[in-house]
Write a protein that holds these residues in place. Structure first.
Motif, PDB file in Angstrom:
ATOM      1  N   THR A 295     -35.207 -33.619  -2.366  1.00  0.00           N
ATOM      2  CA  THR A 295     -34.976 -34.977  -1.856  1.00  0.00           C
ATOM      3  C   THR A 295     -36.264 -35.797  -1.884  1.00  0.00           C
ATOM      4  OG1 THR A 295     -33.206 -34.172  -0.404  1.00  0.00           O
ATOM      5  CG2 THR A 295     -34.168 -36.310   0.124  1.00  0.00           C
ATOM      6  N   VAL A 296     -37.364 -35.194  -1.457  1.00  0.00           N
ATOM      7  CA  VAL A 296     -38.653 -35.890  -1.470  1.00  0.00           C
ATOM      8  C   VAL A 296     -39.077 -36.215  -2.897  1.00  0.00           C
ATOM      9  CG1 VAL A 296     -41.116 -35.640  -0.971  1.00  0.00           C
ATOM     10  CG2 VAL A 296     -39.428 -34.897   0.714  1.00  0.00           C
ATOM     11  N   PHE A 297     -38.880 -35.259  -3.801  1.00  0.00           N
ATOM     12  CA  PHE A 297     -39.227 -35.499  -5.202  1.00  0.00           C
ATOM     13  C   PHE A 297     -38.416 -36.665  -5.763  1.00  0.00           C
ATOM     14  CE2 PHE A 297     -38.381 -34.846  -9.720  1.00  0.00           C
ATOM     15  CZ  PHE A 297     -39.669 -34.776 -10.228  1.00  0.00           C
ATOM     16  N   ALA A 298     -37.125 -36.690  -5.444  1.00  0.00           N
ATOM     17  CA  ALA A 298     -36.262 -37.773  -5.931  1.00  0.00           C
ATOM     18  C   ALA A 298     -36.721 -39.117  -5.379  1.00  0.00           C
ATOM     19  CB  ALA A 298     -34.816 -37.498  -5.532  1.00  0.00           C
ATOM     20  N   SER A 299     -37.109 -39.151  -4.114  1.00  0.00           N
ATOM     21  CA  SER A 299     -37.579 -40.395  -3.508  1.00  0.00           C
ATOM     22  C   SER A 299     -38.872 -40.869  -4.163  1.00  0.00           C
ATOM     23  CB  SER A 299     -37.796 -40.187  -2.009  1.00  0.00           C
ATOM     24  OG  SER A 299     -38.334 -41.341  -1.408  1.00  0.00           O
ATOM     25  N   ASN A 300     -39.789 -39.935  -4.394  1.00  0.00           N
ATOM     26  CA  ASN A 300     -41.045 -40.294  -5.046  1.00  0.00           C
ATOM     27  C   ASN A 300     -40.819 -40.782  -6.473  1.00  0.00           C
ATOM     28  OD1 ASN A 300     -42.418 -39.554  -2.750  1.00  0.00           O
ATOM     29  ND2 ASN A 300     -42.945 -37.509  -3.487  1.00  0.00           N
ATOM     30  N   LEU A 301     -39.905 -40.118  -7.160  1.00  0.00           N
ATOM     31  CA  LEU A 301     -39.590 -40.533  -8.530  1.00  0.00           C
ATOM     32  C   LEU A 301     -38.968 -41.922  -8.539  1.00  0.00           C
ATOM     33  CD1 LEU A 301     -39.396 -39.907 -11.553  1.00  0.00           C
ATOM     34  CD2 LEU A 301     -37.185 -38.803 -11.106  1.00  0.00           C
ATOM     35  N   ARG A 302     -38.125 -42.184  -7.553  1.00  0.00           N
ATOM     36  CA  ARG A 302     -37.489 -43.503  -7.466  1.00  0.00           C
ATOM     37  C   ARG A 302     -38.561 -44.591  -7.305  1.00  0.00           C
ATOM     38  NH1 ARG A 302     -32.762 -46.068  -6.152  1.00  0.00           N
ATOM     39  NH2 ARG A 302     -32.960 -47.926  -4.848  1.00  0.00           N
ATOM     40  N   GLN A 303     -39.527 -44.341  -6.431  1.00  0.00           N
ATOM     41  CA  GLN A 303     -40.592 -45.321  -6.234  1.00  0.00           C
ATOM     42  C   GLN A 303     -41.401 -45.522  -7.517  1.00  0.00           C
ATOM     43  OE1 GLN A 303     -40.834 -47.200  -3.508  1.00  0.00           O
ATOM     44  NE2 GLN A 303     -39.029 -46.080  -2.801  1.00  0.00           N
ATOM     45  N   LEU A 304     -41.609 -44.437  -8.248  1.00  0.00           N
ATOM     46  CA  LEU A 304     -42.345 -44.526  -9.511  1.00  0.00           C
ATOM     47  C   LEU A 304     -41.574 -45.364 -10.534  1.00  0.00           C
ATOM     48  CD1 LEU A 304     -44.823 -43.549 -11.135  1.00  0.00           C
ATOM     49  CD2 LEU A 304     -43.446 -41.578 -11.851  1.00  0.00           C
ATOM     50  N   LEU A 305     -40.275 -45.122 -10.603  1.00  0.00           N
ATOM     51  CA  LEU A 305     -39.451 -45.852 -11.576  1.00  0.00           C
ATOM     52  C   LEU A 305     -39.281 -47.319 -11.204  1.00  0.00           C
ATOM     53  CD1 LEU A 305     -36.672 -43.173 -12.230  1.00  0.00           C
ATOM     54  CD2 LEU A 305     -38.578 -43.781 -13.730  1.00  0.00           C
ATOM     55  N   LEU A 306     -39.438 -47.631  -9.907  1.00  0.00           N
ATOM     56  CA  LEU A 306     -39.266 -49.016  -9.469  1.00  0.00           C
ATOM     57  C   LEU A 306     -40.571 -49.816  -9.498  1.00  0.00           C
ATOM     58  CD1 LEU A 306     -36.794 -48.603  -6.474  1.00  0.00           C
ATOM     59  CD2 LEU A 306     -36.328 -49.594  -8.713  1.00  0.00           C
ATOM     60  N   GLN A 307     -41.614 -49.209 -10.010  1.00  0.00           N
ATOM     61  CA  GLN A 307     -42.858 -49.965 -10.163  1.00  0.00           C
ATOM     62  C   GLN A 307     -42.651 -51.102 -11.170  1.00  0.00           C
ATOM     63  OE1 GLN A 307     -45.981 -47.306 -11.274  1.00  0.00           O
ATOM     64  NE2 GLN A 307     -46.166 -46.419  -9.226  1.00  0.00           N
ATOM     65  N   PRO A 308     -43.448 -52.186 -11.077  1.00  0.00           N
ATOM     66  CA  PRO A 308     -43.309 -53.305 -12.031  1.00  0.00           C
ATOM     67  C   PRO A 308     -43.404 -52.799 -13.466  1.00  0.00           C
ATOM     68  CG  PRO A 308     -44.803 -53.897 -10.260  1.00  0.00           C
ATOM     69  CD  PRO A 308     -44.491 -52.439 -10.085  1.00  0.00           C
ATOM     70  N   PRO A 309     -42.402 -53.083 -14.290  1.00  0.00           N
ATOM     71  CA  PRO A 309     -42.401 -52.557 -15.660  1.00  0.00           C
ATOM     72  C   PRO A 309     -43.490 -53.138 -16.546  1.00  0.00           C
ATOM     73  CG  PRO A 309     -40.593 -54.093 -15.344  1.00  0.00           C
ATOM     74  CD  PRO A 309     -41.194 -53.869 -13.988  1.00  0.00           C
ATOM     75  N   MET A 310     -43.823 -54.406 -16.348  1.00  0.00           N
ATOM     76  CA  MET A 310     -44.845 -55.058 -17.177  1.00  0.00           C
ATOM     77  C   MET A 310     -45.712 -55.930 -16.282  1.00  0.00           C
ATOM     78  SD  MET A 310     -42.573 -56.112 -20.516  1.00  0.00           S
ATOM     79  CE  MET A 310     -44.012 -56.560 -21.473  1.00  0.00           C
ATOM     80  N   LYS A 311     -46.967 -55.640 -16.256  1.00  0.00           N
ATOM     81  CA  LYS A 311     -47.893 -56.337 -15.362  1.00  0.00           C
ATOM     82  C   LYS A 311     -47.922 -57.832 -15.639  1.00  0.00           C
ATOM     83  CE  LYS A 311     -52.662 -56.222 -13.700  1.00  0.00           C
ATOM     84  NZ  LYS A 311     -53.977 -55.564 -13.835  1.00  0.00           N
ATOM     85  N   GLY A 312     -47.721 -58.635 -14.566  1.00  0.00           N
ATOM     86  CA  GLY A 312     -47.841 -60.083 -14.655  1.00  0.00           C
ATOM     87  C   GLY A 312     -46.703 -60.788 -15.346  1.00  0.00           C
ATOM     88  N   MET A 313     -45.583 -60.100 -15.575  1.00  0.00           N
ATOM     89  CA  MET A 313     -44.476 -60.741 -16.300  1.00  0.00           C
ATOM     90  C   MET A 313     -43.156 -60.530 -15.572  1.00  0.00           C
ATOM     91  SD  MET A 313     -45.402 -59.821 -20.271  1.00  0.00           S
ATOM     92  CE  MET A 313     -44.210 -61.026 -20.867  1.00  0.00           C
ATOM     93  N   ILE A 314     -42.299 -61.551 -15.618  1.00  0.00           N
ATOM     94  CA  ILE A 314     -40.929 -61.416 -15.142  1.00  0.00           C
ATOM     95  C   ILE A 314     -40.144 -60.644 -16.188  1.00  0.00           C
ATOM     96  CG2 ILE A 314     -38.814 -62.650 -14.538  1.00  0.00           C
ATOM     97  CD1 ILE A 314     -40.568 -64.943 -13.562  1.00  0.00           C
TER      98      ILE A 314
END
Length: 356
Positions: A295-314
């Motif tokens: 569960t903790v691994f899944a939560s950490n992975l979720r946060q990683l995947l939800l990071q901004p995909p491209m810096k400074g861009m919508i």
């Protein structure tokens, strides 16, 4: 047991959601497929809930199947009573069901089975009654039989004690009580195999904490240390508590017969009952710790995947779909969700009109 209702209650879902999900699983659909393409049938159950539902469904079905096998096996021995059948049906775990089956299971050759074959069951029953008037030595004389390899009263009493010990060991209610006490009042005790050898597990070289409050990450850590040969791990019962429970259950008095029963019961506790419940509690701790780690691994992975995909861009993300449309999401440069929608890029004319 109504398995679907039980799952709905445990997971706090509507029974219609559970029924729909189970029907899809039974039809061979995978969890990712159901979570993504059958939301309208399951009430939008996510993949994590569906995985939990699937695991619980498989466990409960296996439990029901095993309980039926146990009832059939005991019935074949013509020993299945209505009370026993009710107790087996009420078992909530596989461990509880197996505990109830234990006295009727076809065992390998044991000291108790040999003693029974030598006709010592009546002597064991007489001793279990713990009548003050019973003289064990005198009663044992009746069972001395050279042909059955019972040469003297000592051998007869020893065989009867073996039968009593197995009776104590096979007591399902006693096992359950000891297991619960060990879970609530026991301690996780860790020692170093070699205190002088340095390792990453040095913090656990002399460690103890209550089982009930043992942190999940520490359980996994000591498991690794034990597997790598640095630690010795045990689940310990409070001093004298297990023995007290066993004697209160089986010893009625301190008559000569009662003393024999006490000795046999304590022997069963030391050699069979305690090691068994220690293994079961340890396994339950490891299972719970492993589930939390996932569960903790899944939560950490979720946060990683939800990071901004491209810096400074919508950024606009598109999840292609035909029948249910394409899911669209827009996030700002910080990763904050700005908008979500469903569009029908591949829609037929009717869907295109409906979607505007």
């Amino acid at each position: 047991m109504d398995i679907l209702k039980q799952i709905a209650d445990e997971l706090k879902l509507r029974q219609t959601q559970v029924e729909a999900a189970v029907a899809l699983l039974d039809d061979g659909k995978t969890v990712p497929f159901i979570a993504r393409y059958r939301k309208e049938q399951t009430g939008s159950l996510d993949d994590q809930t569906l995985h939990t539902l699937s695991d619980r469904l498989n466990y409960l079905r296996k439990l029901e199947e095993r309980k039926q096998e146990i009832c059939d096996a005991i019935a074949a021995q013509e020993k299945l009573t209505p009370e026993l059948e009710k107790a087996i049906s009420a078992a909530q775990t596989l461990v509880e069901a197996e505990d109830l089956y234990r006295p009727f299971k076809q065992k390998r050759k044991t000291k108790a089975s040999v003693a029974k074959a030598r006709g010592l069951q009546p002597l064991a029953d007489l001793l279990m009654a713990q009548d003050h008037k019973t003289d064990p030595e005198k009663e044992a004389e009746v069972f001395v039989n050279e042909e059955l390899e019972v040469p003297d009263t000592a051998a007869a009493l020893s065989g009867a004690s073996d039968i009593i010990a197995e009776t104590v060991s096979d007591d399902a209610d006693l096992r359950k009580r000891l297991r619960n006490v060990l879970s609530l009042r026991g301690s996780l005790t860790v020692k170093a195999v070699d205190p002088d050898e340095d390792s990453v597990y040095r913090n656990y070289y002399d460690h103890s904490e209550p089982v009930e409050r043992a942190a999940k990450h520490r359980i996994l850590a000591v498991n690794r240390g034990e597997k790598e040969g640095y630690l010795k791990v045990t689940i310990t019962m409070p001093e004298g508590l297990g023995e007290q429970i066993v004697t209160k259950t089986y010893v009625k008095n301190q008559s000569p017969s009662g003393q024999i029963v006490e000795a046999a019961a304590l022997e069963a506790y030391k050699k069979s009952l305690l090691p068994a419940v220690q293994r079961e509690v340890r396994a339950a701790l490891t299972e719970a710790a492993s589930e939390q780690a996932i569960t903790v691994f899944a939560s950490n992975l979720r946060q990683l995947l939800l990071q901004p995909p491209m810096k400074g861009m919508i950024t606009l993300g598109l999840d292609p779909g035909f029948r249910t449309g394409c899911k669209v999401a827009v996030v700002d440069p910080t990763g904050k969700v700005l908008a979500t929608d469903v569009v029908y890029i591949t829609a037929n004319s009717a869907q295109a009109v409906a979607g505007g």
